[in-house]
Design a protein around this motif. Structure first.
Motif: not given
Length: 163
Positions: A53-56, A112-116, A118-126, A135-145
């Motif tokens: 399981l993965v969450f952010h 890769e996990l952030l893409v998965k 995001s696309q799980h909850f917003a499948p219309e997004k590429t 990128y680049p502004a948000r990558m350092g402001k989010v953790a993935v577990v």
């Protein structure tokens, strides 16, 4: 070691438990603070495979402090719940997971996990839509577990099977 479910006739199949986890939009993550105090937090987790399981979330705060101090976690989802007052019962379908949480530190895996997620909850997004947003502004402001699933049990009220 995981305990067996006391009332085994209420346990779902593993396939059904995985389906519920995959289709759920959020659940409750239980952690333990460094002082040994329990905490529960709602999170949007995504089932990546049968063991993960993965969450952010924010990279700082009580949830992350707890995970770092004690990576043992529980995650709980209720997929259906209906109180049947006239029958003094509740119909429900739920899944409980026990696992070990780990903050993802590898940037490629995190992306890769952030893409998965995001696309799980917003499948219309590429993938490009997601990457351009992150990128680049948000990558350092989010953790993935990542939660490695050690035990998982689905449970239902018997009346659910007749509906």
């Amino acid at each position: 070691m995981a305990k067996e479910m006391r009332r085994k006739k209420l346990q779902t199949s593993k396939k059904e438990a995985l389906r519920v986890l995959f289709e759920s939009s959020y659940g409750v993550l239980a952690t333990v603070s460094p002082a040994g105090e329990p905490r529960a937090t709602a999170v949007n987790a995504v089932l990546i495979d049968e063991e993960t399981l993965v969450f952010h979330g924010a990279p700082v705060g009580e949830k992350m402090e707890n995970l770092i101090a004690n990576p043992a976690v529980s995650y709980f989802v209720v997929a259906h719940e209906e109180v049947l007052g006239k029958d003094f019962t509740t119909d429900y379908l739920s899944v409980s997971v026990q696992g070990i949480a780990e903050v993802v530190t590898d940037d490629k895996e995190k992306r890769e996990l952030l893409v998965k997620l995001s696309q799980h909850f917003a499948p219309e997004k590429t993938e490009d839509d997601v990457v351009n947003y992150i990128y680049p502004a948000r990558m350092g402001k989010v953790a993935v577990v990542r939660i490695k699933i050690l035990d998982m049990k689905g449970k239902y009220h018997p009346a659910m099977r007749t509906r």
